[in-house]
Design a protein around this motif. Structure first.
Motif, mmCIF file in Angstrom:
data_model
loop_
_atom_site.group_PDB
_atom_site.id
_atom_site.type_symbol
_atom_site.label_atom_id
_atom_site.label_comp_id
_atom_site.label_asym_id
_atom_site.label_seq_id
_atom_site.Cartn_x
_atom_site.Cartn_y
_atom_site.Cartn_z
ATOM 1 N N GLU A 127 -63.659 -0.880 11.382
ATOM 2 C CA GLU A 127 -62.901 0.309 12.124
ATOM 3 C C GLU A 127 -62.545 -0.398 13.898
ATOM 4 O OE1 GLU A 127 -62.228 3.148 11.716
ATOM 5 O OE2 GLU A 127 -63.219 3.554 9.895
ATOM 6 N N ALA A 204 -66.237 7.660 19.359
ATOM 7 C CA ALA A 204 -65.774 8.462 18.399
ATOM 8 C C ALA A 204 -64.781 9.582 19.203
ATOM 9 C CB ALA A 204 -67.034 9.415 17.919
ATOM 10 N N ASP A 206 -61.753 12.754 18.432
ATOM 11 C CA ASP A 206 -61.534 14.092 17.609
ATOM 12 C C ASP A 206 -60.442 13.978 16.857
ATOM 13 O OD1 ASP A 206 -63.896 15.575 18.541
ATOM 14 O OD2 ASP A 206 -62.905 15.784 20.357
ATOM 15 N N PRO A 210 -60.003 9.091 14.740
ATOM 16 C CA PRO A 210 -61.373 9.106 14.752
ATOM 17 C C PRO A 210 -62.022 8.046 15.808
ATOM 18 C CG PRO A 210 -60.428 7.511 13.184
ATOM 19 C CD PRO A 210 -59.342 8.262 13.674
ATOM 20 N N TRP A 211 -61.778 6.965 16.190
ATOM 21 C CA TRP A 211 -61.908 5.941 17.214
ATOM 22 C C TRP A 211 -61.086 5.708 18.160
ATOM 23 C CZ3 TRP A 211 -67.159 5.800 16.593
ATOM 24 C CH2 TRP A 211 -67.765 6.010 15.243
#
Length: 300
Positions: A127, A204, A206, A210-211
């Motif tokens: 990620e 994190a 919304d 995601p990130w």
């Protein structure tokens, strides 16, 4: 409410900018925070803790009830440059500044309690790589961002001083400085970089992503410099493992290959940044942190 600075912020400002400058600003912080809140007519929910290393972060709501985060940072931490970088990214891979005039940086609210460090290591690195690649864009015209060459030249002077005061780190410092000189001599690109990118700087979000990255210390230069700090994430786990050295070297290669970065350039910048951080930790009296970083650097 009391705007008490988290211990992480107090330590980081003192180590980076000196206890005198940091102490003067921290003494004024409650007043500065209140002024920023009042000027923007914000409702404060709480101080974010442990928070960041360059400013006090307050979780707030705007007059319209929108959840947000207000960052109050000292002028010597260059919050104007942080805002300029975030504005240039405009939410692409990073937290988005909110409109409005007033002191401090008003930002969209993320989830400060959930960074990539909450994920298993392999997933976190995947990620992180996907996030940082979005940040590597052409800098805006007429920008005032520091260059990798300029920043590392200042750091190199402090490293030379550290080597004189602690001969045990002299060989590693020499190797790091040699690598730095070769790297800045033939830098392949000049992109906008986060400057302090690591798992803990990715929170994190919304619906829209995601990130998202937070807390840049922006500068311009090559991608390998930005990626180098990520290589040593969770360094304590690496140093404590029997296979730490081989795992660390494989991480350099995997991250370089996944982001189309030259392996040797990433290895060189990882060495420099680990030794620089280690020397700074030792100079600040954080012996354990410094020794862990120096051991990691010795594997490279």
């Amino acid at each position: 409410m009391a705007f008490e600075p988290p211990r992480r912020l107090v330590r980081a400002l003192g180590e980076t900018y000196g206890d005198a400058a940091a102490g003067d600003w921290l003494a004024r912080l409650p007043e500065l925070a209140r002024e920023a809140v009042d000027a923007r007519r914000l409702e404060v929910e709480r101080v974010s803790a442990p928070g960041g290393r360059s400013g006090l972060v307050l979780l707030v709501r705007t007059p319209d009830g929108v959840p947000a985060a207000l960052k109050v940072a000292p002028p010597f931490a260059a919050p104007g440059l942080e805002l300029a970088a975030l504005a240039h990214w405009d939410g692409w891979g990073a937290v988005r500044p909110l409109p409005g005039e007033g002191p401090g940086l008003l930002l969209e609210r993320l989830h400060p309690e959930m960074s990539l460090r909450s994920l298993p290591e392999a997933k976190a690195l995947l990620e992180a790589a996907g996030t940082v690649r979005r940040l590597w864009v052409e800098p805006p015209a007429g920008h005032a961002f520091e260059s990798v060459a300029g920043r590392t030249a200042r750091q190199a002077e402090a490293m030379r001083t550290a080597a004189k005061e602690d001969p045990q780190v002299a060989d590693l410092v020499a190797a790091a400085l040699e690598a730095r000189d070769a790297l800045v001599a033939d830098a392949p690109e000049e992109l906008l970089l986060h400057g302090a990118f690591r798992q803990g700087k990715v929170l994190a979000a919304d619906d829209r992503a995601p990130w998202l990255a937070v807390g840049p210390d922006p500068l311009v230069g090559e991608r390998a410099f930005d990626l180098a700090r990520l290589v040593r994430d969770r360094v304590e786990d690496l140093v404590g493992a029997d296979t730490g050295a081989s795992t660390g070297r494989r991480r350099v290669n995997r991250l370089a290959d996944s982001l189309d970065v030259d392996r040797e350039r990433l290895r060189g910048w990882t060495l420099f940044r680990a030794v620089e951080s280690g020397a700074r930790a030792l100079a600040a009296g954080r012996r354990q942190d410094g020794e862990v970083l120096m051991e990691f650097a010795s594997w490279l």
